[in-house]
Design a protein around this motif. Structure first.
Motif, mmCIF file in Angstrom:
data_model
loop_
_atom_site.group_PDB
_atom_site.id
_atom_site.type_symbol
_atom_site.label_atom_id
_atom_site.label_comp_id
_atom_site.label_asym_id
_atom_site.label_seq_id
_atom_site.Cartn_x
_atom_site.Cartn_y
_atom_site.Cartn_z
ATOM 1 N N PHE A 1 0.889 -1.161 0.000
ATOM 2 C CA PHE A 1 0.000 0.000 0.000
ATOM 3 C C PHE A 1 0.919 1.200 0.000
ATOM 4 N N TRP A 2 0.820 2.050 -1.027
ATOM 5 C CA TRP A 2 1.836 3.077 -1.214
ATOM 6 C C TRP A 2 1.355 4.439 -0.738
ATOM 7 N N GLU A 3 2.130 5.051 0.157
ATOM 8 C CA GLU A 3 1.835 6.429 0.599
ATOM 9 C C GLU A 3 3.149 7.177 0.632
ATOM 10 N N MET A 4 3.152 8.395 0.074
ATOM 11 C CA MET A 4 4.406 9.152 0.086
ATOM 12 C C MET A 4 4.577 9.860 1.416
ATOM 13 N N GLY A 5 3.475 10.397 1.952
ATOM 14 C CA GLY A 5 3.592 11.165 3.198
ATOM 15 C C GLY A 5 2.486 10.764 4.158
ATOM 16 N N GLN B 1 -10.834 10.965 -8.913
ATOM 17 C CA GLN B 1 -10.349 10.404 -10.183
ATOM 18 C C GLN B 1 -9.300 9.353 -9.859
ATOM 19 N N HIS B 2 -9.258 8.266 -10.608
ATOM 20 C CA HIS B 2 -8.239 7.243 -10.366
ATOM 21 C C HIS B 2 -7.005 7.490 -11.229
ATOM 22 N N HIS B 3 -5.828 7.265 -10.640
ATOM 23 C CA HIS B 3 -4.583 7.487 -11.372
ATOM 24 C C HIS B 3 -3.684 6.257 -11.244
ATOM 25 N N VAL B 4 -2.714 6.160 -12.160
ATOM 26 C CA VAL B 4 -1.692 5.117 -12.059
ATOM 27 C C VAL B 4 -0.330 5.801 -12.046
ATOM 28 N N GLN C 1 -6.089 5.495 -5.590
ATOM 29 C CA GLN C 1 -7.550 5.535 -5.569
ATOM 30 C C GLN C 1 -8.101 6.122 -4.281
ATOM 31 N N TYR C 2 -7.206 6.422 -3.312
ATOM 32 C CA TYR C 2 -7.669 7.029 -2.060
ATOM 33 C C TYR C 2 -6.894 8.301 -1.774
ATOM 34 N N SER C 3 -7.430 9.085 -0.824
ATOM 35 C CA SER C 3 -6.641 10.199 -0.309
ATOM 36 C C SER C 3 -6.667 10.075 1.211
ATOM 37 N N ARG C 4 -5.478 10.117 1.814
ATOM 38 C CA ARG C 4 -5.368 10.002 3.271
ATOM 39 C C ARG C 4 -5.601 11.386 3.868
ATOM 40 N N GLU C 5 -6.622 11.508 4.744
ATOM 41 C CA GLU C 5 -6.979 12.808 5.309
ATOM 42 C C GLU C 5 -6.154 13.094 6.568
ATOM 43 N N VAL C 6 -6.199 14.350 7.033
ATOM 44 C CA VAL C 6 -5.446 14.760 8.223
ATOM 45 C C VAL C 6 -5.826 13.888 9.429
ATOM 46 N N GLU C 7 -7.110 13.511 9.505
ATOM 47 C CA GLU C 7 -7.566 12.718 10.663
ATOM 48 C C GLU C 7 -7.096 11.267 10.554
ATOM 49 N N GLY C 8 -6.508 10.893 9.409
ATOM 50 C CA GLY C 8 -6.006 9.525 9.271
ATOM 51 C C GLY C 8 -6.933 8.615 8.482
ATOM 52 N N PRO D 1 -2.744 11.712 -1.717
ATOM 53 C CA PRO D 1 -3.151 10.577 -2.539
ATOM 54 C C PRO D 1 -2.335 9.327 -2.221
ATOM 55 N N CYS D 2 -2.991 8.158 -2.229
ATOM 56 C CA CYS D 2 -2.303 6.907 -1.926
ATOM 57 C C CYS D 2 -3.152 5.777 -2.491
ATOM 58 N N GLY D 3 -2.669 4.557 -2.340
ATOM 59 C CA GLY D 3 -3.477 3.445 -2.827
ATOM 60 C C GLY D 3 -2.711 2.143 -2.830
#
Length: 911
Positions: A127-131, A188-191, A174-181, A135-137
């Motif tokens: 599961f990839w998250e930069m920060g 929109q979906h991206h690759v 396909q997701y966005s991680r919010e401040v609350e976690g 955006p993540c997924g």
């Protein structure tokens, strides 16, 4: 591409048009979430710098196409045997309520990958998250088994085995991680996929290690030539005796990173990316000197080889090779000398330590923070001495520092949550067909008959309000919120220019002002940060009033920035590249590349070029031009893909049409830039420009700060006043006074002037001149005082000698202007009469008494000067200290008679 993922990209920019992209990008990872610097070199497949091959889809294709294109490229184009490839997918996470990515698994099975080669893995791996937010997924990774031979290596995937290595990662945003976690689905979906070139080349060249490919072998050969030690053998772990092979890998990897970063304008420095690069450089230097025993200069000598390997792909490296070598050599010299200093500090600290205690944390912290001394090196050196660091105290200092750093920017980020639209709100505005803000009225101003600027009023409708990360139709009184209008004449912060401030009123309610504190542009929408004095609603009609004085000051300083850029290139040469700028109403800041410090003459010439253009009162031409046309302009800085198309060109004194004609030299003779900022219509209104500061941020980048108009005039006037004061001191110094107090007063005056000159806003060329003069004056004063003191001491010593004629002990009082003179009298007496021990007191006007003494070498060790001075000064309720031979102190005049008696008694008891 981040603005695309976050939805903040300007809808009219080139960037916003992208749907499918392939690219190769330079990546540096050294620390942070994905990589640890200390691991690089231990194995054969981690790097600080690597080239990432990527393919991207922005709301276009998704899992099916991404996986099948990757599989086709690897197995059909590159002909990698299918049985050596394993794919992983996200196995779900019950805590986050995420189910397994079975869609992805099924795509791989349909492509013919055997089920035993399709493996689920948890969040940590797939599961990839930069920060922490954004955006993540889930992702799917393709791993390669170097051994093959029909075995099933599924058990080795993601186990850190050098035999089975990940080569390609396909991330499905396909997701966005919010401040609350929590996770929200992206509108929109991206690759976003990434494959390391180094690992791919290893597979295609049939090698087992990245360092055995032709990306690295020429560099490893050059290291061997340079250090004349044993050759590189590719050994790892315990087999690598003395870590020689690790050193080869570290140096080869790090020198590539240094070349690429320095070329792109990141230099070793003290914070952020610059600090990371400094650590990389220093780590390489240590492996060169401590493990490979190479002479200094080895690191820089590898640059031509790196340029040979990477230069075709990145031609900018070829241009900058000499500069890269200079910067590496300078930094290496500095580091080696601070290593020496650090060693001495550790030695000295260890000598002064109580036995069986820990090494003091604050000394280690200062070595680490100020000298950039690596922590592991401190540990190593202490280990050799059998001492350990007080690590609990050290970690506390690290935490404090982190907290202090976090307090800065973080604190500010909470402030502007009302003007940063999040990805979901942006999607909602677009799906609700809320039009982007028309902000062209910000350019609607003219010059009146008498040279005054007239700003056209602007009327607008509130389309939406934004508060606490959600769009609202209404915001109650007393609350801060973001206001989105259909049109605005407010300038939003961008292009380095600060945003406008001002206020809005509701039509028909003239007496209620809604203050606008800041303005930001986000995905084509302009958001005004407003405090709602009364309830604000979507649909309200408002009239906007920009703070005209602040706006005009920003316009003046922005045009001045363009002029300054032109003048710097004109005087320092065309390779003076802009690195960044910031324009506010008060001043302008400009960072640029430079070969060395800017001289006094060059600063004066730059100001002169600017003043000539101001005097000519040139017209500032502005026009919107299609991006394709703008790219033709000669000498224009690189055009960023984020610019809205058409772009705005600002040209001083030459109409934009002339600049655009093919092969026009016009753009080389004046300032022509792409700029969305607001500018003066004619240069005369600037009146003047003064550069009030110029310093090197890091080697090779200078920062100037300049002011215009009345502020520039004031800086020049203050500069004149200070120059006159320096002249006056200089004149008085030339009259060579013979009185020590008078010379000391002059010296103090020079010291105070030096402080004032350093901290006052005056032209920088003048500051440099005055500083040179003051430095020389300070030296003159110090020399004169010393000379007068020696002279006085000599006279006093002579008369005392005649008075006490060859006594073994001389105790007396003598007038002296300072303790240092008194000390000199004592030294002179003992020089003239080597067998004599001397103690002198000197009463001062202030009621203090100075004491100085020296004991004849013949009387040691029975008689100690320090004990003598302490006995005498204690009698006068004072303090003293020194060595067995010389000592000094002071006390109170009331006890002086008793002190003289004590001095004599003490001497008699010891002799």
């Amino acid at each position: 591409f981040k603005p695309i993922f976050l939805g903040t990209v300007h809808p009219r920019s080139e960037l916003a048009q992208h749907r499918r992209v392939v690219n190769s990008q330079k990546c540096v990872r050294a620390g942070g979430k994905h990589n640890d610097l200390e691991d690089v070199g231990r194995d054969t497949y981690h790097h600080t710098f690597f080239e990432m091959l990527g393919n991207w889809s922005f709301g276009d294709y998704f899992k099916e196409e991404a996986c099948s294109m990757a599989w086709e490229l690897l197995t059909e184009v590159y002909e990698i045997p299918r049985d050596r490839l394993y794919v992983t997918y996200f196995g779900g996470d019950s805590l986050l309520g995420l189910s397994a990515d079975e869609e992805c698994r099924d795509v791989w099975l349909r492509l013919g990958v055997p089920a035993s080669h399709v493996l689920p893995f948890p969040l940590k791996d797939n599961f990839w998250e930069m920060g922490d937010t954004g955006p993540c997924g889930p992702c799917t990774e393709i791993h390669y088994d170097y051994v093959g031979g029909g075995r099933n290596a599924a058990a080795l995937v993601n186990q850190g085995s050098p035999d089975v290595v990940e080569i390609w990662n396909l991330v499905f945003m396909q997701y966005s991680r919010e401040v609350e976690g929590n996770l929200l689905p992206l509108p929109q979906h991206h690759v976003d996929t990434g494959m390391g070139l180094e690992r791919l080349v290893t597979v295609l060249q049939n090698k087992r290690s990245n360092y055995d490919t032709d990306l690295f072998t020429p560099i490893l050969d050059a290291i061997h030539k340079g250090c004349r030690g044993p050759r590189y053998q590719g050994l790892v772990g315990d087999a690598d005796v003395g870590r020689v092979n690790m050193a080869y890998r570290v140096v080869a990897d790090h020198v590539r990173t240094l070349c690429v970063c320095i070329t792109d304008g990141i230099y070793p420095g003290l914070s952020g990316a610059e600090l990371v690069l400094r650590r990389i450089l220093r780590r390489a230097v240590r492996f060169c000197s401590e493990v490979l025993h190479a002479p200094p200069g080895l690191l820089a000598s590898l640059v031509p080889t790196v340029v040979e390997v990477l230069g075709d792909a990145y031609p900018e490296l070829t241009k900058n090779a000499d500069q890269i070598m200079d910067i590496i050599n300078e930094n290496e010299t500095t580091f080696l000398s601070s290593l020496e200093r650090g060693r001495r500090i550790i030695e000295r600290t260890v000598q002064q330590m109580e036995p069986s205690t820990n090494f003091p944390a604050e000394v280690a912290w200062s070595l680490y923070g100020n000298l950039g001394f690596p922590l592991d090196l401190i540990d190593l050196m202490l280990e050799e001495k059998g001492i350990s660091l007080d690590s609990a105290a050290f970690n506390e200092l690290v935490l404090e520092d982190a907290k202090r750093k976090a307090g800065g920017p973080q604190a500010g980020q909470l402030e502007d949550t009302n003007t940063r639209l999040d990805v979901h709100s942006l999607a909602q505005l677009r799906s609700g067909n809320v039009p982007a803000t028309d902000d062209s009225p910000k350019y609607a101003y003219t010059l009146g008959q008498h040279g005054q600027y007239e700003f056209s009023p602007c009327q607008a409708t509130v389309l939406m309000l934004y508060r606490d990360q959600s769009l609202q139709k209404e915001v109650g009184a007393g609350q801060r919120c973001g206001v989105i209008l259909d049109r605005t004449n407010f300038y939003a912060e961008q292009g380095g220019q600060a945003s406008d401030q001002g206020y809005m009123i509701r039509l028909g309610q003239q007496d209620i002002l809604f203050p606008v504190e800041s303005v930001r542009l986000c995905g084509g929408y302009v958001i005004h940060e407003v405090t709602a004095v009364e309830t604000l609603r979507a649909g309200d009609q408002v009239q906007l009033f920009v703070d005209e004085a602040q706006r005009l000051a920003c316009m003046t300083n922005h045009t001045a920035t363009h002029l300054l850029n032109f003048a710097l290139r004109h005087i320092l040469g065309d390779n003076t590249e802009q690195r960044g700028s910031h324009v506010t109403a008060e001043r302008l800041r400009f960072d640029f590349d430079t070969k060395g410090p800017v001289t006094v003459e060059q600063l004066q010439q730059v100001e002169q070029v600017v003043q000539d253009v101001i005097k000519r009162n040139e017209v500032v031409h502005m026009a919107e031009v299609p991006l394709t046309l703008a790219r033709r302009v000669r000498g224009l800085r690189a055009v960023d893909e984020g610019y809205p198309d058409p772009v705005r060109i600002v040209s001083l004194g030459v109409p934009v049409e002339s600049v655009l004609t093919r092969d026009s030299e016009a753009a080389m003779q004046t300032s022509v830039e792409l700029c969305c900022g607001t500018h003066l219509l004619q240069t005369g209104a600037m009146e003047d420009l003064a550069i009030i500061s110029e310093r090197q941020l890091v080697k090779g980048i200078s920062r100037v700060i300049a002011v215009t108009g009345g502020q520039a005039k004031q800086a020049r006037e203050v500069g004149q006043c200070l120059a006159m004061e320096v002249d006056s001191v200089s004149l008085r110094m030339k009259q060579r006074s013979t009185s020590i107090p008078e010379m000391q007063k002059l010296s103090k005056e020079v010291g105070q002037l030096t402080k004032v000159v350093a901290s006052t806003a005056i032209p920088q060329w003048q500051r440099k001149e005055l500083q040179t003069t003051l430095k020389a004056l300070q030296r003159t004063a110090n020399t004169a005082i010393k000379k007068l003191e020696v002279q006085q001491a000599e006279e006093k010593a002579q008369s005392l000698l005649e008075k006490h004629c060859n006594q073994p002990v001389i105790i007396d009082t003598v007038p002296a202007d300072s303790l240092s003179i008194l000390m000199k009298v004592v030294n002179q007496l003992c020089d003239k009469s080597p067998g004599t021990s001397v103690l002198l007191l000197s009463p001062q006007v202030s009621g203090e008494v100075f004491c100085a003494c020296q004991v004849s070498k013949n009387c040691l060790p029975m008689f100690s000067a320090a004990d003598w001075a302490v006995a005498v000064c204690t009698q006068m309720e004072g303090k003293a200290g020194g060595s067995p031979v010389v000592a000094k102190g002071s006390g109170n005049a009331k006890g002086m008679q008793g002190a003289l008696t004590t001095a004599l008694k003490f001497a008699q008891s010891k002799l």
